[in-house]
Design an enzyme around this catalytic site. Sequence first.
Site, mmCIF file in Angstrom:
data_model
loop_
_atom_site.group_PDB
_atom_site.id
_atom_site.type_symbol
_atom_site.label_atom_id
_atom_site.label_comp_id
_atom_site.label_asym_id
_atom_site.label_seq_id
_atom_site.Cartn_x
_atom_site.Cartn_y
_atom_site.Cartn_z
ATOM 1 N N ARG A 19 -2.449 -67.804 -67.005
ATOM 2 C CA ARG A 19 -3.337 -67.441 -65.885
ATOM 3 C C ARG A 19 -2.485 -67.391 -64.621
ATOM 4 O O ARG A 19 -1.959 -68.425 -64.190
ATOM 5 C CB ARG A 19 -4.446 -68.495 -65.773
ATOM 6 C CG ARG A 19 -5.466 -68.214 -64.705
ATOM 7 C CD ARG A 19 -6.511 -69.325 -64.655
ATOM 8 N NE ARG A 19 -7.495 -69.048 -63.638
ATOM 9 C CZ ARG A 19 -7.345 -69.344 -62.352
ATOM 10 N NH1 ARG A 19 -6.247 -69.936 -61.917
ATOM 11 N NH2 ARG A 19 -8.301 -69.051 -61.494
ATOM 12 N N LYS B 155 1.381 -73.189 -58.039
ATOM 13 C CA LYS B 155 0.826 -74.534 -57.838
ATOM 14 C C LYS B 155 1.821 -75.475 -57.162
ATOM 15 O O LYS B 155 3.024 -75.223 -57.131
ATOM 16 C CB LYS B 155 0.331 -75.105 -59.171
ATOM 17 C CG LYS B 155 -0.999 -74.462 -59.581
ATOM 18 C CD LYS B 155 -1.673 -75.169 -60.728
ATOM 19 C CE LYS B 155 -2.990 -74.449 -61.035
ATOM 20 N NZ LYS B 155 -3.607 -74.910 -62.275
HETATM 21 C C1 9MG Z 1 -9.643 -71.955 -62.263
HETATM 22 N N1 9MG Z 1 -8.336 -72.510 -62.540
HETATM 23 C C2 9MG Z 1 -7.405 -72.917 -61.634
HETATM 24 N N2 9MG Z 1 -6.327 -73.389 -62.269
HETATM 25 C C3 9MG Z 1 -6.568 -73.268 -63.594
HETATM 26 C C4 9MG Z 1 -5.849 -73.595 -64.748
HETATM 27 O O1 9MG Z 1 -4.657 -74.171 -64.691
HETATM 28 N N3 9MG Z 1 -6.395 -73.333 -65.944
HETATM 29 C C5 9MG Z 1 -7.631 -72.771 -66.027
HETATM 30 N N4 9MG Z 1 -8.133 -72.539 -67.258
HETATM 31 N N5 9MG Z 1 -8.375 -72.443 -64.963
HETATM 32 C C6 9MG Z 1 -7.838 -72.700 -63.768
#
Ligand code: 9MG
Length: 288
Positions: free
Chosen positions: A263, A229
Site C-alpha cells: 500500500r 511513514k
Molecule cells: C489505512 N492505512 C494506513 N496505513 C496502513 C497500513 O499500513 N496498512 C493498511 N492495511 N492500511 C493502512
Amino acid sequence: MTDSSSATWLPCGRHRLDISYPRVMGILNVTPDSFSDGGRHVALDDALRHAERMLAEGAAIIDVGGESTRPGAPPVSTQQELDRVAPVIERLVCELDALVSVDTSNPRVIEQAAQLGAGMINDVRALQRDGALEAAIGAGLPVCLMHMQGEPQDMQQAPRYDEPIEDAVAGFLAARVAACEAAGLRRERLLLDPGFGFGKTVEHNLRLLNRMDRLTALGLPLLVGMSRKSMIGKVLGRPVEERLAGGLALAAHAVGRGARILRVHDVGPVMDAVNMSWAVLREGCEHD
Ligand code: 9MG
C-alpha cells in the site's frame, strides 16, 4: 510478469486479482487531514485524476479512505465518512472500472461501499467494531485484517509489548482469523497486515519487517504499508516529502520477506522496486 497457469486469484467483486506475484495498492485519501497528502485530493475531480495516474503507473488496487488513521487523528462521523468516500468509489468504479478497496472500520461504510462496487475491505481495526464482521460477511468481499495496538489518538504514546512484537502481532492476527472463520467469513477471503506504525516504535517496525516469516507462516497473503511513514523519517532523518528512497528500500525488502500487496503513495517508483525485487527472487527460485 507470471504465466497464467500459476495464477492465484482473489475474487474481488467484479474483479479477480492475481496475487501469485506482488501487487501495488495506490493510496487515495479523501480526508482533509491525512498526514502526507492531506487536503490535496479532497476535490472529486482531483481524486479521480490522481487515481487514474496511479492506475496508469501500475496500481492494481486503489485504496479509498475517508477517515485519517495518522497518529493523533480525531474520529469522524459515519455521515462525514460516507460523504467523503461514496462519490469517489462510485466514480472510480463507473468511470475507470477500477478495483477499489475501502479503507474503513465502519459497518455502514462497508455496506455502502460494497453496494457501490468496491472490491475489497481494508480495516485497520481488523473487523473488531460492532457490526463490522457481519457487514463484511454481507459484502462478500476480501478483507485485509490489520494489527493495531490502541487507537490512532493514542497509539504512539510509548507503545510497549510484553512479548516479542512478531509473536504479539501473529497471535492477534491468528485470533482474528479464527473469529472471522467462526462467524462465517471464509479464510480464502482474508489478507493479513502487521500494521507498521500502528502502536509500534521504530524498533518494533524494523524487527517486525525482519520477522515477517512469523506472519507468512499463518498461510494468508500479506499486505504491508510503510510508504512515507515515520519509521523512515526516524531512521534517515527525513521529513515526509523526502522519504521516497527509504520507502523503496522497504518495499523491496517487504517483497523479499513475502509481502503480496504493498500500500503506497508513489506507485510508479514502487512498481520498479517491487518488480526488480521479484525478478531477483524468481531467479533464486529457478536454482532451488
Ligand atoms: C489505512 N492505512 C494506513 N496505513 C496502513 C497500513 O499500513 N496498512 C493498511 N492495511 N492500511 C493502512
